[in-house]
Design an enzyme around this catalytic site. Structure first.
Site, PDB file in Angstrom:
ATOM      1  N   CYS A  77     -16.027  11.596  17.865  1.00 26.39           N
ATOM      2  CA  CYS A  77     -17.126  10.648  17.705  1.00 26.39           C
ATOM      3  C   CYS A  77     -17.640  10.177  19.071  1.00 26.39           C
ATOM      4  CB  CYS A  77     -16.690   9.488  16.812  1.00 26.39           C
ATOM      5  SG  CYS A  77     -18.081   8.530  16.143  1.00 26.39           S
ATOM      6  N   HIS A 133     -15.252  12.844  12.132  1.00 27.82           N
ATOM      7  CA  HIS A 133     -13.873  12.339  12.204  1.00 27.82           C
ATOM      8  C   HIS A 133     -12.951  13.264  11.407  1.00 27.82           C
ATOM      9  CE1 HIS A 133     -14.526   8.362  14.112  1.00 27.82           C
ATOM     10  NE2 HIS A 133     -15.750   8.503  13.610  1.00 27.82           N
ATOM     11  N   GLU A 178      -9.839  13.597  11.445  1.00 29.10           N
ATOM     12  CA  GLU A 178      -8.566  12.982  11.054  1.00 29.10           C
ATOM     13  C   GLU A 178      -8.601  12.412   9.644  1.00 29.10           C
ATOM     14  OE1 GLU A 178     -10.970   9.837  13.290  1.00 29.10           O
ATOM     15  OE2 GLU A 178     -10.467  11.958  13.572  1.00 29.10           O
ATOM     16  N   LYS A 230      20.702 -10.772 -10.248  1.00 29.73           N
ATOM     17  CA  LYS A 230      20.254 -12.159 -10.099  1.00 29.73           C
ATOM     18  C   LYS A 230      18.731 -12.247 -10.170  1.00 29.73           C
ATOM     19  CE  LYS A 230      20.662 -16.147  -6.980  1.00 29.73           C
ATOM     20  NZ  LYS A 230      21.228 -16.637  -5.695  1.00 29.73           N
ATOM     21  N   GLY A 256       0.807  -1.213   0.000  1.00 34.05           N
ATOM     22  CA  GLY A 256       0.000   0.000   0.000  1.00 34.05           C
ATOM     23  C   GLY A 256       0.836   1.257   0.000  1.00 34.05           C
ATOM     24  N   GLY A 302     -15.936   9.899  21.619  1.00 30.91           N
ATOM     25  CA  GLY A 302     -15.308  10.831  22.554  1.00 30.91           C
ATOM     26  C   GLY A 302     -16.138  12.088  22.743  1.00 30.91           C
TER      27      GLY A 302
END
Length: 536
Positions: free
Chosen positions: A381, A508, A510, A224, A18, A383
């Protein structure tokens, strides 16, 4: 013509596919190309929305409300793009769609099989991800490792894409582990050789190898691998362990990875200008201060459960020239007796989201400590909901106040289920998900954090909300509802204006933080924590 890049993995999982895919996406974007990216997950769940964080880490939510793999967070942060529901595809999602079509008779009596029906559905998802974003390049990462039985339909779809769109429009990149045996004092190429052999047996010849190593492999090892795996020596790229993830795009560029990709796909575009990115990395590696942040959560044994929260804290640390010294606090261990010992040296406290009763009383105690001791606090949230519960219990003296999710029989349900959620029985995909507007209260700390904008758009993932029957009682006591939905029905952000920083958001924030563009509420929180640290 859209160009398709497929990233597969071999030898072991969690090898960094990722990050490699996201780093390549950043390099191609900085060449002026419009890039999108998607993740194929071979598990049978429809999406990770109902999976335990211990199984899967965080659930990353897109603008359009898709609950997705945490790798999409890496993609968005590295490339600085907003993805959509086509960016995460699971076996469960594909099979459910194919079976639904079969039940509706859309296959006109045909025998429904893996080939062509499942593979066609997978190819359609690849093309949709590109067309819905009008992208020049789409990068598709396949989860797991080559050889997994679950991955076979995905790899077959990738094989077919070459014939469908032409060899000049498809590139296969295979990432593998190059283990170093300390006792023998040498790196072993055999696992990579066998992984490529397995991939070739499925009809896919990789055009590039990305080898994950702890130390430089040397040109001899590369030669290789090139010989045994039938790739050009210059197309054997090292992905070395680094101190900071954001170094990786620069390391890959130094090995001409993006140029090799462009040459293969016949893309005549300028060299990537990574000056700004390089300056950011240089700053990240030379931060002058350190700020102690206590993260009070219920899944702290697996930090990936809070991956976007941690990254957002770091991003906001960068603009404050401070490293984040994160202290993981198990909410179950926070009690009135232990709270001072656990949180006493914190410059700031963050209480992130979660589901279920476990750990909530510890979170409430942490919020109370922050409020009573004026320690900068950010709630997210759950929290935010527990911030309201704490205030109801200890300031408004509503004994036993709680969320109806946690205590259906509470006398004071200051948090209650949303009206449009009452009759919903299914758990998966039924939350309030995705991007919604939030109207900010002028003069509030929240509005100040967002440069006094009137409305911001942020991503959500919740089923419960503040109970408006209690709103007047809270406001009369000095509790500030600093963010609400435009119709004033849903409380989005709460705060106490007489504290250094005591803010909690239902959304959220973040999920929209980027290393070069940190989320504003997180930045205001870290700024307050830095000031609190300096005041000690």
């Amino acid at each position: 013509m859209t160009k398709y890049i497929f990233v597969t993995g071999g030898v072991v999982s969690s090898i960094g596919k990722g990050i490699v895919a996201a780093s390549l996406g950043r390099l191609l974007k900085n060449r002026g190309l419009k890039v999108t990216i998607q993740k194929f997950d071979p598990y049978i769940n429809i999406d990770p929305g109902t999976m335990s964080p211990y199984q899967h880490g965080e659930v990353y939510v897109t603008d359009d409300g898709a609950e997705t793999d945490l790798d999409l967070g890496h993609y968005e942060r590295f490339i600085d793009i907003n993805l959509n529901k086509y960016s995460n595809v699971t076996t469960g999602k594909i099979y459910s769609e194919v079976l639904r079509k079969e039940r509706k008779g859309e296959y006109l009596g045909a025998t429904v099989q893996v080939i062509p029906h499942i593979t066609d559905a997978l190819k359609e998802k690849i093309k949709r991800a590109a067309t819905t974003t009008d992208s020049d390049v789409i990068i598709t990462e396949v989860g797991g490792t080559v050889g997994d039985i679950e991955s076979l339909p995905f790899l077959e779809a990738l094989r077919q894409m070459k014939a469908d769109v032409g060899a000049d429009n498809v590139m296969y990149i295979h990432t593998t582990l190059l283990p170093y045996l300390k006792a023998a004092g040498e790196m072993k190429t055999k696992p990579t050789q066998h992984s490529v052999k397995e991939l070739r047996g499925l009809g896919i010849q990789p055009n590039m190898l990305v080898i994950r190593t702890e130390q430089p492999a040397g040109q001899g090892i590369k030669n290789k691998l090139a010989q045994f795996c039938d790739v050009a020596p210059e197309a054997v790229i090292e992905s070395l362990d680094v101190d900071h993830l954001y170094q990786i795009p620069l390391n890959l560029q130094a090995q001409n990875m993006d140029q090799i990709v462009c040459d293969h796909l016949k893309l005549d575009v300028p060299v990537a200008d990574m000056t700004e990115w390089s300056a950011m990395v240089d700053k990240v590696m030379n931060l002058k201060k350190k700020t102690k942040i206590a993260l009070v959560g219920k899944y702290v044994e697996l930090p990936d459960a809070y991956l976007s929260v941690v990254e957002a804290l770091k991003h906001s640390g960068y603009v404050n020239d401070t490293a984040i010294d994160l202290n993981w606090i198990n909410a179950n261990e926070v009690t009135p007796e232990t709270v001072t010992d656990l949180l006493g040296d914190a410059d700031g406290i963050i209480v992130p989201g979660g589901f279920g009763h476990r750990g909530t009383e510890g979170k409430i105690e942490a919020i109370r400590y922050a409020r009573e001791n004026d320690v900068p606090m950010l709630g997210i949230c759950l929290g935010m909901q527990l911030t309201c519960v704490e205030y109801a219990r200890h300031v408004l003296n509503l004994e036993g106040a709680n969320s109806a999710e946690l205590d259906p029989d509470t006398k004071y349900p200051v948090i209650d289920i949303m009206r449009d959620q009452i009759d919903i029985e299914d758990m998966g995909g039924t939350l309030r998900l995705g991007l919604y507007p939030c109207k900010l209260k002028s003069g509030s700390k929240t509005a100040s954090a967002y440069s006094n904008q009137e409305v911001v758009q942020r991503r959500h993932r919740h089923r419960y909300e503040f109970n408006n029957a209690f709103r007047q009682q809270f406001e009369e006591a000095g509790f500030v509802f600093s963010g609400v939905s435009p119709d004033n029905r849903l409380v989005e952000v709460v705060e106490l204006s007489d504290k250094k920083f005591f803010v909690a958001a239902q959304y959220h924030p973040e999920l929209q933080s980027r290393p070069n563009r940190p989320e504003e509420l997180y930045t205001a929180f870290i700024t307050a924590a830095v000031e609190n640290s300096q005041a000690h």
